[in-house]
Write a protein that holds these residues in place. Structure first.
Motif, short mmCIF file in Angstrom:
data_model
loop_
_atom_site.label_atom_id
_atom_site.label_comp_id
_atom_site.label_asym_id
_atom_site.label_seq_id
_atom_site.Cartn_x
_atom_site.Cartn_y
_atom_site.Cartn_z
N LEU A 1 43.05 51.41 52.63
CA LEU A 1 42.26 50.60 51.72
C LEU A 1 42.82 50.67 50.30
CD1 LEU A 1 38.62 51.41 52.91
CD2 LEU A 1 39.76 49.20 53.05
N GLY A 2 43.32 51.86 49.93
CA GLY A 2 43.89 52.05 48.60
C GLY A 2 45.21 51.36 48.39
N GLU A 3 45.92 51.05 49.49
CA GLU A 3 47.21 50.37 49.37
C GLU A 3 47.07 48.98 48.77
OE1 GLU A 3 49.34 50.18 53.01
OE2 GLU A 3 49.78 52.33 53.08
N ILE A 4 45.93 48.34 49.00
CA ILE A 4 45.75 46.96 48.56
C ILE A 4 45.75 46.87 47.04
CG2 ILE A 4 44.17 44.99 48.59
CD1 ILE A 4 43.27 46.01 51.38
N SER A 5 45.00 47.74 46.39
CA SER A 5 44.91 47.70 44.93
C SER A 5 46.00 48.51 44.25
CB SER A 5 43.54 48.21 44.47
OG SER A 5 43.38 49.57 44.85
N GLY A 6 46.74 49.32 45.03
CA GLY A 6 47.78 50.14 44.44
C GLY A 6 47.31 51.53 44.07
#
Length: 461
Positions: free
Chosen positions: A437-442
């Motif tokens: 999930l954190g990969e999407i926003s960086g």
């Protein structure tokens, strides 16, 4: 963050009324002051514009306007300067040379936007939306990119991720009290949250088909037997002579692609070679390419000449090309050349022979009869892809893949709870879900991913 000072041309290369050079970094204002004759930029207020001259020692390079922006309220969250000059490529080159001579360096591709991300000015999905906004070629893609720039995707994910993070913390706390066999995380409440996250992820993933259509356009293959009117239809849709039109069968020997905009949506129209068995080697290559284009198309517009007495070859061709995910539109063409009795039963012939659902339209491209009906069908295809429940649309392949991994991880957490596996394994699966999930926003990323994303930007962005 401390950074060296970078500079680049922010406007397009070539001759224009004006050009803009952007400078950003700790010494952006002092470096610009060294080459600017006018107001002392180091004493200038933030967000002010000043008239003067760019000089290389005693030589005047150009008459300019210089804008000063002081951190943190800038695009990069660093001190920044923009020099507006007369739009000559030679002047741009000279100004960049004198900036570099006085302490700046040329920016790398996407470095300004990357600094905005690294300095916390924007998140990663917003950075990607900037590239999408620049590349937008229709109203729909502009709106979607702008919504993402405003943080649409991140807002959808961040609330779910925050709630999940709270559960991760509680499960991690259980590990510290493993010997006491204490449960801090309510498994029932965690399951409810996971169901909520799963629903949201599925909704976002489903939006990708619509988002891809917006961003890249919908591929429409125009297919039919030789001389069925494919090129004439293409010209009618585009309202100009883009394809060669003749009565000689096999005129189109290759595929022709054009962009058509309907109600803010882009359609990539592919005019293909007539489909038939042929001994002409060049034409045979065109037929092969046509079939390959259909394999990658979203919509198949099949043209059937109403003057034809036998449609068996058309029917067999359609059956050989159909896929479950391919929308079929059959157009009975050249209705202006025959009397109604010759084409009134054509639809029944196709309905009785083809089991897949399809739309049927009688058209005359020459007389522009019912061409708008075809445009409406194309437009409705894209509109039907749009979910009415979700205002956020996924257009980025990286986001799509990260969402898929997140969904898989969430399902593994649910399985872990169902099978009552150890707290250690549950914590591991939860951390995986949190990471994806954190990969999407960086919030979770690596240098290789960042390098790949920002390398696609232009130098001045």
């Amino acid at each position: 963050m401390n950074h060296d000072t970078i500079c680049a041309l922010a406007t397009a290369n070539g001759i224009g009324a004006i050009g803009i050079i952007r400078i950003s970094g700790d010494d952006a204002i002092s470096v610009s002051s060294k080459i600017f004759e006018g107001k002392n930029l180091e004493k200038a207020d933030s967000h002010t514009v000043h008239y003067g001259f760019i000089k290389d020692n005693d030589e005047v390079i150009d008459e300019v306007m210089v804008s000063v922006f002081k951190a943190p309220k800038t695009f990069t969250a660093e001190d920044s300067v923009e020099i507006s000059f007369h739009g000559s490529p030679h002047i741009a080159k000279r100004i960049l040379e004198v900036l570099i001579k006085n302490g700046a360096r040329m920016a790398k591709a996407g470095e300004f936007t990357m600094r905005a991300f690294m300095n916390g000015r924007i998140d990663l999905s917003q950075a990607e939306s900037i590239a999408d906004l620049i590349a937008s070629e229709n109203e729909s893609s502009r709106k979607v990119a702008l919504n993402q720039l405003k943080g649409g995707i991140t807002n959808e994910i961040s609330f779910l991720r925050t709630d999940l993070l709270n559960f991760v913390s509680l499960v991690e706390l259980e590990l510290d009290f493993a010997e006491e066999d204490v449960e801090f995380a309510d498994r029932s409440a965690l399951n409810q949250l996971l169901d909520k996250i799963e629903t949201k992820l599925n909704s976002l993933i489903e939006s990708f088909q619509y988002g891809n259509a917006i961003k890249n356009g919908t591929a429409v293959a125009i297919i039919g037997k030789p001389n069925a009117g494919k090129s004439t239809l293409l010209n009618a849709l585009l309202k100009e002579e883009r394809a060669i039109v003749s009565n000689i069968a096999g005129t189109t020997r290759d595929t022709i692609e054009e962009i058509l905009h309907i109600k803010g949506h882009a359609f990539r129209l592919i005019d293909t070679a007539g489909l038939r068995d042929t001994v002409d080697e060049i034409e045979a290559i065109g037929v092969k390419k046509a079939k390959e284009k259909v394999e990658n198309a979203n919509i198949l517009v099949y043209l059937a000449d109403v003057a034809t007495e036998n449609f068996s070859e058309d029917i067999e061709m359609i059956k050989s090309l159909m896929r479950d995910d391919l929308k079929l539109i059959i157009c009975a063409t050249k209705i202006d050349e025959v009397i109604p009795i010759q084409y009134e039963k054509v639809e029944d012939i196709f309905r009785n022979a083809i089991s897949q659902e399809f739309d049927f339209i009688k058209i005359s491209a020459v007389e522009n009869q019912n061409i708008q009906d075809l445009k409406n069908e194309l437009s409705s295809y894209v509109e039907q892809l749009k979910s009415q429940e979700n205002n956020v649309v996924i257009t980025n392949q990286r986001h799509f893949e990260a969402l898929g991994k997140s969904l898989e991880a969430v399902n593994k957490v649910k399985e872990a709870i169902a099978f009552q596996i150890s707290t250690e394994l549950l914590a591991y699966e939860l951390r995986n879900a949190l990471e994806y999930l954190g990969e999407i926003s960086g919030e979770v990323t690596n240098d290789e991913v960042l390098g790949n994303i920002f390398s696609k930007f232009c130098i001045g962005k």
